[in-house]
Design a protein around this motif. Structure first.
Motif, PDB file in Angstrom:
ATOM      1  N   TRP A 166      17.903 -76.343 -13.569  1.00 47.02           N
ATOM      2  CA  TRP A 166      18.632 -76.993 -12.492  1.00 47.02           C
ATOM      3  C   TRP A 166      19.816 -76.178 -11.983  1.00 47.02           C
ATOM      4  N   ASN A 167      20.388 -75.306 -12.821  1.00 46.65           N
ATOM      5  CA  ASN A 167      21.606 -74.580 -12.463  1.00 46.65           C
ATOM      6  C   ASN A 167      21.503 -73.102 -12.820  1.00 46.65           C
TER       7      ASN A 167
ATOM      8  N   THR B  99      17.818 -74.778  -3.108  1.00 47.46           N
ATOM      9  CA  THR B  99      16.635 -75.351  -2.473  1.00 47.46           C
ATOM     10  C   THR B  99      15.511 -75.473  -3.492  1.00 47.46           C
ATOM     11  N   ILE B 100      14.688 -76.464  -3.301  1.00 46.26           N
ATOM     12  CA  ILE B 100      13.538 -76.657  -4.185  1.00 46.26           C
ATOM     13  C   ILE B 100      12.344 -75.855  -3.702  1.00 46.26           C
ATOM     14  N   LEU B 101      12.192 -75.763  -2.390  1.00 40.31           N
ATOM     15  CA  LEU B 101      10.993 -75.152  -1.831  1.00 40.31           C
ATOM     16  C   LEU B 101      10.929 -73.653  -2.092  1.00 40.31           C
ATOM     17  N   GLN B 102      12.079 -73.004  -2.273  1.00 36.15           N
ATOM     18  CA  GLN B 102      12.085 -71.565  -2.517  1.00 36.15           C
ATOM     19  C   GLN B 102      12.110 -71.199  -3.999  1.00 36.15           C
TER      20      GLN B 102
ATOM     21  N   GLN C 155       9.254 -74.860 -11.006  1.00 39.07           N
ATOM     22  CA  GLN C 155       8.892 -76.202 -10.556  1.00 39.07           C
ATOM     23  C   GLN C 155       7.917 -76.858 -11.527  1.00 39.07           C
ATOM     24  N   ALA C 156       6.971 -76.075 -12.045  1.00 35.32           N
ATOM     25  CA  ALA C 156       6.027 -76.633 -13.017  1.00 35.32           C
ATOM     26  C   ALA C 156       6.746 -77.063 -14.289  1.00 35.32           C
TER      27      ALA C 156
END
Length: 235
Positions: A48-49, A66-69, A75-76
């Motif tokens: 997260w950080n 950002t989450i998308l990058q 992400q998994a």
């Protein structure tokens, strides 16, 4: 079996705590701290950080913008760790209901099924945590030993070892819970005929459940209290 279930519950609960600690930790990977003692000498990264620290003890963290990058493996790992925490939480609740030492959950067979379901939840929680930590560690080691990788290289962080330990505890607790209910489905009742005292023409047939009287199957009419008391004393 109750002692085994208590051990399994404590193991699963400790594993859940370790999983939560690993999930929120910022030390999934870290740079070497031996390069300098004056300027910022290490960088810590978590799910997260991103954090930067120096030799005087200052530590500054900022979340991922950002989450998308984000890279796919991060992400998994996020999804797997969240799933592990949720499964471990529900496993703890169902384990409390299904343990034999608690007074809720219904009859023994129902409690055994609930305890087995709790064990499955713990096992799945441990597998999710184990997969996430192993995937993240594989990415770190692949980059570290790749001579063509020119960006900053990292080492394994403390959160990975905490996550591995928590996953082992969850899997161990789940397996113990699942095996602890084996006796609940293998025990069967049997009929036993009890001799009656002289003068009593009644034959008492009773159902035996694990050494305890659970039901009178058939009793002939005109049975006096003395005959029934004698039959129970013979037990």
């Amino acid at each position: 079996m109750s002692c085994l279930q208590i051990v399994a519950f404590v193991s699963g609960l400790a594993g859940l705590g370790a999983t939560i600690g690993a999930t929120v930790s910022n030390e999934w990977r870290a740079t070497s701290r031996a390069s300098s003692v004056i300027t910022a000498t290490w960088v810590l990264q978590g799910l997260w950080n991103n954090c930067a620290g120096n030799a005087i003890g200052a530590l500054h963290c900022r979340p991922h913008h950002t989450i998308l990058q984000l890279q796919g493996y991060i992400q998994a790992c996020r999804g797997l760790m969240i799933a592990a925490v949720c499964l471990g939480f529900f496993g703890s609740i169902f384990a409390l209901i299904g343990m034999k030492c608690t007074k809720i959950g219904g009859p023994d067979k129902t409690k055994a099924k609930i305890a087995c379901f709790a064990g499955v939840n713990f096992i799945l929680s441990g597998l999710c945590s184990l997969t996430a930590c192993s995937l993240y560690a594989h990415q770190i080691t692949s980059e570290f030993f790749d001579p063509m990788y020119l960006a900053q290289k990292y080492e394994l962080g403390a959160a990975l070892f905490i996550g591995w330990g928590g996953s082992v505890l969850c899997i161990l607790g789940g397996c113990i819970l699942c095996f602890s209910i084996a006796g609940s489905f293998s025990k069967r009742g049997h009929l036993q005929t009890i001799a009656t005292p002289p003068g009593c023409s009644t034959l008492i047939r009773m159902c035996m459940c694990d050494g305890f009287e659970c039901k009178i199957l058939s009793v002939k009419e005109n049975l006096d209290l003395q005959c029934l008391l004698y039959a129970k004393l013979q037990r």
